[in-house]
Write an enzyme that holds these catalytic residues in place. Structure first.
Site, PDB file in Angstrom:
ATOM      1  CD  GLU A 159     -10.657   1.289   6.961  1.00 46.08           C
ATOM      2  OE1 GLU A 159     -10.338   2.137   7.817  1.00 46.08           O
ATOM      3  OE2 GLU A 159      -9.856   0.797   6.166  1.00 46.08           O
ATOM      4  NE  ARG A 171      -2.212   2.009   3.412  1.00 44.44           N
ATOM      5  CZ  ARG A 171      -2.851   2.491   4.487  1.00 44.44           C
ATOM      6  NH1 ARG A 171      -4.113   2.189   4.689  1.00 44.44           N
ATOM      7  NH2 ARG A 171      -2.211   3.244   5.366  1.00 44.44           N
ATOM      8  CG  ASP A 184      -7.258   3.962   2.956  1.00 42.86           C
ATOM      9  OD1 ASP A 184      -8.347   4.355   2.503  1.00 42.86           O
ATOM     10  OD2 ASP A 184      -7.098   3.647   4.149  1.00 42.86           O
ATOM     11  CD1 TRP A 228      -8.534  12.288  10.083  1.00 41.28           C
ATOM     12  CD2 TRP A 228      -9.114  10.178  10.533  1.00 41.28           C
ATOM     13  NE1 TRP A 228      -7.378  11.604  10.388  1.00 41.28           N
ATOM     14  CE2 TRP A 228      -7.708  10.290  10.678  1.00 41.28           C
ATOM     15  CE3 TRP A 228      -9.683   8.936  10.760  1.00 41.28           C
ATOM     16  CZ2 TRP A 228      -6.876   9.224  11.042  1.00 41.28           C
ATOM     17  CZ3 TRP A 228      -8.875   7.867  11.123  1.00 41.28           C
ATOM     18  CH2 TRP A 228      -7.474   8.012  11.264  1.00 41.28           C
ATOM     19  CE1 TYR A 239      -5.587   6.081   8.020  1.00 37.51           C
ATOM     20  CE2 TYR A 239      -5.290   5.968   5.656  1.00 37.51           C
ATOM     21  CZ  TYR A 239      -5.526   5.347   6.853  1.00 37.51           C
ATOM     22  OH  TYR A 239      -5.665   3.986   6.889  1.00 37.51           O
ATOM     23  CG  HIS A 270      -8.844   7.064   5.767  1.00 39.05           C
ATOM     24  ND1 HIS A 270      -9.129   7.790   6.901  1.00 39.05           N
ATOM     25  CD2 HIS A 270      -8.666   5.792   6.196  1.00 39.05           C
ATOM     26  CE1 HIS A 270      -9.109   7.010   7.960  1.00 39.05           C
ATOM     27  NE2 HIS A 270      -8.840   5.778   7.560  1.00 39.05           N
ATOM     28  NE  ARG A 323      -9.613  -2.496   3.116  1.00 38.11           N
ATOM     29  CZ  ARG A 323      -8.814  -2.843   4.124  1.00 38.11           C
ATOM     30  NH1 ARG A 323      -8.620  -4.109   4.414  1.00 38.11           N
ATOM     31  NH2 ARG A 323      -8.238  -1.923   4.868  1.00 38.11           N
ATOM     32  CD  GLU A 360      -5.065  -2.854   6.571  1.00 38.70           C
ATOM     33  OE1 GLU A 360      -4.616  -1.699   6.666  1.00 38.70           O
ATOM     34  OE2 GLU A 360      -6.272  -3.133   6.741  1.00 38.70           O
ATOM     35  CD  GLU A 407      -8.526   0.576   2.360  1.00 40.28           C
ATOM     36  OE1 GLU A 407      -8.921   0.552   3.533  1.00 40.28           O
ATOM     37  OE2 GLU A 407      -7.352   0.323   2.035  1.00 40.28           O
TER      38      GLU A 407
END
Length: 410
Positions: A270, A147, A218, A410, A159, A220, A291, A347, A244
């Site tokens: 996630e 990643r 990612d 976030w 992040y 996010h 995820r 992951e 992602e």
């Protein structure tokens, strides 16, 4: 074999973890991960005050019935706190069942479908040269998929970027966004600056490491659907394994717009905690990878059903595995990874030495593949004495604001 006792253990070896331990009348114990980063005590209280009293005297072997009892038997369903609590019970009961059988858990899930689970590591850097060093370090450590996250010019903390060059380029990705402060840390974000910067990052990584290395990224949850579509299109020349969490996933229809604009594979979920969160995404084939974490989605029982459903629509697994999932939750994911047919990737963030003092693991990482081991059950032992050396400390995940001060995802 009845449940004789159930207790929660809260410990903080560098970060906070919540573990449920169930003991049967035959003296067999099982562990379940109930960690919810930044809201750990909410789950611990839910378990201790509302769930544990319901478990005493129940048949430890009736895993499906217990799952349904805790989910359908409570009028208030779903949500991360409830589903993390159910996950802890479910995982602990599977741990017990496999120990009684004298088998590693994956054998009870149908046996191994592969030699091991391909794992991806987290390379990061405050700038591109630092990122390239981090990728090299991860390749040297045995990772075969990476990643890629990097700082954005003009922004401070971003992040996914380790706090120091030593962490970014070392053998362990040492990034914990939850800070032990009185109030959440506030970070600043600029999506347009990010969108301008990221394609050049992947161009540099591909130029350095070639076309074969699987690369992931990612977002996010920070982009609108049209911004995510643009980024996915801009990254197509660099052949990502996945993009992602490109946009907040609760608006499932938003993924239709992204899908219209890019062929970059998409991963999401996630922060999901139920199979119901995926219904539109799977039926309309709007995502390629699921995820969710075992810890946050109702445990092994629920995740197996979710992944079986995903397989019917051509989607594969990409189970969430950060270091705020405890080694107990990580082991549970690996047993599923080994058993299911539609495995995609896992992951893998290495836990700190302090964490591994508390949780003694038997899973292995070799030649880029993770294996849960052939120890009976999950293969993780909780060291109570070590756990007491690391008391709980309150911590918050950050809050994000745009450059004009507006609160942002976030």
């Amino acid at each position: 074999m009845k449940i004789e006792s159930a207790e929660t253990v809260v410990t903080s070896p560098g970060r906070n973890f919540v573990t449920l331990r169930i003991t049967t009348t035959d003296g067999v114990t099982g562990l379940g991960d109930a960690t919810l980063n930044g809201r750990e005590l909410a789950v611990e209280t839910y378990l201790r005050e509302h769930v544990v009293p319901l478990l005493i005297g129940r048949d430890a072997g009736r895993i499906e019935d217990t799952w349904q009892y805790l989910y359908r038997g409570a009028y208030w369903r779903r949500g991360p706190v409830t589903m993390a609590a159910i996950a802890a019970v479910d995982t602990a009961l599977w741990d017990i069942k496999a120990k009684v059988a004298g088998m590693p858990l994956y054998q009870l899930l149908g046996g191994a479908s592969r030699a091991g689970a391909l794992a991806y590591g987290h390379a990061s850097g405050r700038d591109v040269p630092e990122l390239l060093d981090s990728v090299r370090a991860h390749l040297d450590a045995g990772y075969r998929a990476i990643r890629v996250q990097t700082g954005v010019p003009g922004l401070g903390s971003v992040y996914g970027v380790a706090a120091s060059p030593a962490a970014a380029g070392g053998k362990r990705y040492d990034y914990e966004p939850a800070q032990r402060t009185a109030l959440p840390v506030e970070e600043t974000w600029d999506t347009r600056a990010y969108l301008r910067h990221v394609p050049g990052v992947f161009e540099a990584v591909r130029a350095e490491f070639g076309p074969e290395l699987p690369l992931l990224h990612d977002g996010h949850h920070r982009m609108t659907p049209i911004q995510a579509g643009r980024l996915g299109r801009d990254l197509e020349p660099y052949d990502l394994f996945w993009l992602e969490d490109a946009t907040p996933g609760e608006d499932q229809a938003a993924l239709r717009l992204i899908r219209q604009h890019t062929t970059t594979p998409l991963a999401i979920g996630e922060v999901f905690n139920s199979a119901h969160d995926y219904t539109t995404l799977l039926q309309e084939r709007l995502i390629d990878y699921v995820r969710s974490a075992v810890t946050h989605t109702g445990g092994i029982t629920a995740m197996r059903k979710l992944l079986d459903m995903a397989g019917h629509y051509g989607a594969k697994s990409g189970i969430h595995g950060p270091t705020d999932i405890s080694p107990v939750g990580m082991a549970a994911a690996l047993h599923l990874d080994l058993a299911i047919h539609n495995f995609g990737i896992q992951e893998y963030m290495r836990h700190s030495a302090e964490t591994l003092e508390v949780f003694h693991t038997s899973y292995t990482f070799q030649d880029g593949l993770l294996h849960p081991s052939d120890a009976p059950g999950l293969g993780v032992v909780l060291d109570d004495e070590a756990a007491t050396r690391f008391p709980y400390e309150p911590a918050y995940l950050p809050v994000n604001r745009l450059t004009d001060g507006t609160v942002h995802d976030w």
